[in-house]
Design a protein around this motif. Structure first.
Motif, PDB file in Angstrom:
ATOM      1  N   ALA A  52      -4.367   5.486   1.150  1.00  0.00           N
ATOM      2  CA  ALA A  52      -3.574   4.604   0.288  1.00  0.00           C
ATOM      3  C   ALA A  52      -2.281   4.155   0.962  1.00  0.00           C
ATOM      4  O   ALA A  52      -1.889   2.987   0.857  1.00  0.00           O
ATOM      5  N   ALA A  53      -1.614   5.061   1.661  1.00  0.00           N
ATOM      6  CA  ALA A  53      -0.348   4.706   2.313  1.00  0.00           C
ATOM      7  C   ALA A  53      -0.580   3.696   3.436  1.00  0.00           C
ATOM      8  O   ALA A  53       0.170   2.716   3.574  1.00  0.00           O
ATOM      9  N   ALA A  54      -1.616   3.910   4.242  1.00  0.00           N
ATOM     10  CA  ALA A  54      -1.921   2.978   5.336  1.00  0.00           C
ATOM     11  C   ALA A  54      -2.348   1.622   4.780  1.00  0.00           C
ATOM     12  O   ALA A  54      -2.002   0.579   5.334  1.00  0.00           O
ATOM     13  N   THR A  55      -3.072   1.639   3.674  1.00  0.00           N
ATOM     14  CA  THR A  55      -3.495   0.395   3.027  1.00  0.00           C
ATOM     15  C   THR A  55      -2.281  -0.386   2.559  1.00  0.00           C
ATOM     16  O   THR A  55      -2.162  -1.588   2.829  1.00  0.00           O
ATOM     17  N   ALA A  56      -1.385   0.265   1.864  1.00  0.00           N
ATOM     18  CA  ALA A  56      -0.181  -0.408   1.361  1.00  0.00           C
ATOM     19  C   ALA A  56       0.656  -0.948   2.508  1.00  0.00           C
ATOM     20  O   ALA A  56       1.151  -2.085   2.446  1.00  0.00           O
ATOM     21  N   ALA A  57       0.801  -0.174   3.576  1.00  0.00           N
ATOM     22  CA  ALA A  57       1.600  -0.615   4.718  1.00  0.00           C
ATOM     23  C   ALA A  57       0.971  -1.837   5.388  1.00  0.00           C
ATOM     24  O   ALA A  57       1.673  -2.803   5.720  1.00  0.00           O
ATOM     25  N   ALA A  58      -0.328  -1.810   5.584  1.00  0.00           N
ATOM     26  CA  ALA A  58      -1.006  -2.940   6.223  1.00  0.00           C
ATOM     27  C   ALA A  58      -0.927  -4.190   5.354  1.00  0.00           C
ATOM     28  O   ALA A  58      -0.732  -5.298   5.857  1.00  0.00           O
ATOM     29  N   LEU A  59      -1.066  -4.022   4.050  1.00  0.00           N
ATOM     30  CA  LEU A  59      -0.979  -5.183   3.153  1.00  0.00           C
ATOM     31  C   LEU A  59       0.443  -5.747   3.095  1.00  0.00           C
ATOM     32  O   LEU A  59       0.624  -6.966   3.033  1.00  0.00           O
ATOM     33  N   VAL A 109      -2.722 -12.852  -0.958  1.00  0.00           N
ATOM     34  CA  VAL A 109      -2.230 -11.687  -0.217  1.00  0.00           C
ATOM     35  C   VAL A 109      -1.047 -11.063  -0.958  1.00  0.00           C
ATOM     36  O   VAL A 109      -0.967  -9.832  -1.087  1.00  0.00           O
ATOM     37  N   ALA A 110      -0.141 -11.884  -1.467  1.00  0.00           N
ATOM     38  CA  ALA A 110       1.009 -11.357  -2.209  1.00  0.00           C
ATOM     39  C   ALA A 110       0.550 -10.583  -3.443  1.00  0.00           C
ATOM     40  O   ALA A 110       1.085  -9.509  -3.746  1.00  0.00           O
ATOM     41  N   GLU A 111      -0.453 -11.107  -4.141  1.00  0.00           N
ATOM     42  CA  GLU A 111      -0.972 -10.427  -5.337  1.00  0.00           C
ATOM     43  C   GLU A 111      -1.574  -9.072  -4.978  1.00  0.00           C
ATOM     44  O   GLU A 111      -1.301  -8.062  -5.639  1.00  0.00           O
ATOM     45  N   VAL A 112      -2.379  -9.023  -3.928  1.00  0.00           N
ATOM     46  CA  VAL A 112      -3.009  -7.768  -3.515  1.00  0.00           C
ATOM     47  C   VAL A 112      -1.953  -6.789  -3.011  1.00  0.00           C
ATOM     48  O   VAL A 112      -1.997  -5.599  -3.337  1.00  0.00           O
ATOM     49  N   ALA A 113      -0.987  -7.274  -2.248  1.00  0.00           N
ATOM     50  CA  ALA A 113       0.055  -6.393  -1.710  1.00  0.00           C
ATOM     51  C   ALA A 113       0.953  -5.836  -2.815  1.00  0.00           C
ATOM     52  O   ALA A 113       1.457  -4.718  -2.696  1.00  0.00           O
ATOM     53  N   ALA A 114       1.134  -6.601  -3.887  1.00  0.00           N
ATOM     54  CA  ALA A 114       1.994  -6.153  -4.985  1.00  0.00           C
ATOM     55  C   ALA A 114       1.400  -4.951  -5.715  1.00  0.00           C
ATOM     56  O   ALA A 114       2.134  -4.100  -6.223  1.00  0.00           O
ATOM     57  N   THR A 115       0.091  -4.904  -5.760  1.00  0.00           N
ATOM     58  CA  THR A 115      -0.603  -3.782  -6.399  1.00  0.00           C
ATOM     59  C   THR A 115      -1.712  -3.331  -5.450  1.00  0.00           C
ATOM     60  O   THR A 115      -2.871  -3.726  -5.606  1.00  0.00           O
ATOM     61  N   PRO A 116      -1.360  -2.542  -4.441  1.00  0.00           N
ATOM     62  CA  PRO A 116      -2.351  -2.162  -3.433  1.00  0.00           C
ATOM     63  C   PRO A 116      -3.552  -1.435  -4.040  1.00  0.00           C
ATOM     64  O   PRO A 116      -3.407  -0.692  -5.022  1.00  0.00           O
ATOM     65  N   PRO A 117      -4.723  -1.668  -3.489  1.00  0.00           N
ATOM     66  CA  PRO A 117      -5.932  -0.992  -3.971  1.00  0.00           C
ATOM     67  C   PRO A 117      -5.779   0.528  -3.925  1.00  0.00           C
ATOM     68  O   PRO A 117      -5.164   1.068  -3.002  1.00  0.00           O
ATOM     69  N   ALA A 118      -6.359   1.193  -4.910  1.00  0.00           N
ATOM     70  CA  ALA A 118      -6.217   2.646  -5.021  1.00  0.00           C
ATOM     71  C   ALA A 118      -7.416   3.416  -4.471  1.00  0.00           C
ATOM     72  O   ALA A 118      -7.388   4.635  -4.408  1.00  0.00           O
ATOM     73  N   ASP A 119      -8.475   2.699  -4.077  1.00  0.00           N
ATOM     74  CA  ASP A 119      -9.642   3.382  -3.531  1.00  0.00           C
ATOM     75  C   ASP A 119     -10.448   2.407  -2.667  1.00  0.00           C
ATOM     76  O   ASP A 119     -10.127   1.222  -2.576  1.00  0.00           O
ATOM     77  N   ALA A 121     -13.463   1.082  -3.012  1.00  0.00           N
ATOM     78  CA  ALA A 121     -14.104  -0.042  -3.716  1.00  0.00           C
ATOM     79  C   ALA A 121     -13.101  -1.150  -4.023  1.00  0.00           C
ATOM     80  O   ALA A 121     -13.389  -2.336  -3.823  1.00  0.00           O
ATOM     81  N   ALA A 122     -11.929  -0.761  -4.479  1.00  0.00           N
ATOM     82  CA  ALA A 122     -10.898  -1.760  -4.783  1.00  0.00           C
ATOM     83  C   ALA A 122     -10.418  -2.457  -3.512  1.00  0.00           C
ATOM     84  O   ALA A 122     -10.138  -3.661  -3.517  1.00  0.00           O
ATOM     85  N   LEU A 123     -10.342  -1.712  -2.417  1.00  0.00           N
ATOM     86  CA  LEU A 123      -9.958  -2.314  -1.147  1.00  0.00           C
ATOM     87  C   LEU A 123     -11.013  -3.329  -0.709  1.00  0.00           C
ATOM     88  O   LEU A 123     -10.683  -4.422  -0.256  1.00  0.00           O
ATOM     89  N   GLY A 124     -12.266  -2.980  -0.865  1.00  0.00           N
ATOM     90  CA  GLY A 124     -13.337  -3.916  -0.511  1.00  0.00           C
ATOM     91  C   GLY A 124     -13.247  -5.207  -1.310  1.00  0.00           C
ATOM     92  O   GLY A 124     -13.389  -6.303  -0.761  1.00  0.00           O
ATOM     93  N   ALA A 125     -12.992  -5.079  -2.605  1.00  0.00           N
ATOM     94  CA  ALA A 125     -12.845  -6.271  -3.452  1.00  0.00           C
ATOM     95  C   ALA A 125     -11.636  -7.093  -3.029  1.00  0.00           C
ATOM     96  O   ALA A 125     -11.693  -8.332  -2.961  1.00  0.00           O
ATOM     97  N   ALA A 126     -10.535  -6.425  -2.713  1.00  0.00           N
ATOM     98  CA  ALA A 126      -9.325  -7.126  -2.289  1.00  0.00           C
ATOM     99  C   ALA A 126      -9.549  -7.866  -0.974  1.00  0.00           C
ATOM    100  O   ALA A 126      -9.139  -9.024  -0.828  1.00  0.00           O
ATOM    101  N   LEU A 127     -10.222  -7.219  -0.031  1.00  0.00           N
ATOM    102  CA  LEU A 127     -10.489  -7.875   1.246  1.00  0.00           C
ATOM    103  C   LEU A 127     -11.473  -9.031   1.075  1.00  0.00           C
ATOM    104  O   LEU A 127     -11.392 -10.029   1.791  1.00  0.00           O
ATOM    105  N   GLY A 128     -12.370  -8.911   0.106  1.00  0.00           N
ATOM    106  CA  GLY A 128     -13.269 -10.028  -0.189  1.00  0.00           C
ATOM    107  C   GLY A 128     -12.491 -11.241  -0.666  1.00  0.00           C
ATOM    108  O   GLY A 128     -12.771 -12.376  -0.273  1.00  0.00           O
ATOM    109  N   LYS A 129     -11.505 -10.997  -1.493  1.00  0.00           N
ATOM    110  CA  LYS A 129     -10.662 -12.086  -2.014  1.00  0.00           C
ATOM    111  C   LYS A 129      -9.866 -12.730  -0.878  1.00  0.00           C
ATOM    112  O   LYS A 129      -9.822 -13.958  -0.752  1.00  0.00           O
TER     113      LYS A 129
END
Length: 146
Positions: A52-59, A109-119, A121-129
């Motif tokens: 989660a931390a690496a995801t938030a940082a990358a986003l 990207v701003a929307e996804v970064a504002a609420t980073p994915p928590a798992d 599956a959510a990361l996959g959906a966010a990257l799809g968007k």
């Protein structure tokens, strides 16, 4: 002395900007998008454990980089960039659509970064968007490699 240093710094920045190559600048920026997405994709695919931390940082970094996407600066009319250019001329004839797509990428990207994915599956959906923005634009405005 401070005035001299300020003058030298200002001159360096201004002269560097005046010699900037829009083609090289946009290629570098696009590659930086890929670097951030490259950190996230293995987690989304389950090839690496979700972090989660690496995801938030990358986003957060991806958002900072997408905010630097200024179509007018990076794609001045007719900036072909020579033999390695893959930007298609349709960019300049469909400018409103091109810039709307850039704005949508920034917003998504701003929307996804504002609420980073928590798992994963959510990361996959966010990257799809996010990825649909990239792929959709590349299909229309970028020539295939080679």
């Amino acid at each position: 002395m401070k005035t001299f240093l300020l003058a030298v710094t200002t001159f360096t920045l201004v002269s560097g900007a005046s010699f900037a190559d829009p083609h090289e600048d946009r290629v570098a920026l696009m590659k930086s998008f890929g670097q951030q997405l490259g950190q996230l994709a293995p987690m989304a695919k389950g090839e690496k454990p979700f972090d989660a931390a690496a995801t938030a940082a990358a986003l957060t970094e991806l958002q900072a980089r997408t905010e630097k996407f200024d179509a007018a600066v990076l794609f001045p009319e007719g900036s072909t960039g020579g033999d390695k250019n893959r930007a298609l001329p349709v960019i300049w004839t469909a400018w409103d659509d091109f810039t709307a797509r850039a704005d949508k990428l920034k917003a998504d990207v701003a929307e996804v970064a504002a609420t980073p994915p928590a798992d994963q599956a959510a990361l996959g959906a966010a990257l799809g968007k996010i990825g649909s923005n990239c792929g959709g634009c590349h299909e229309v405005y970028r020539a295939p490699e080679g």
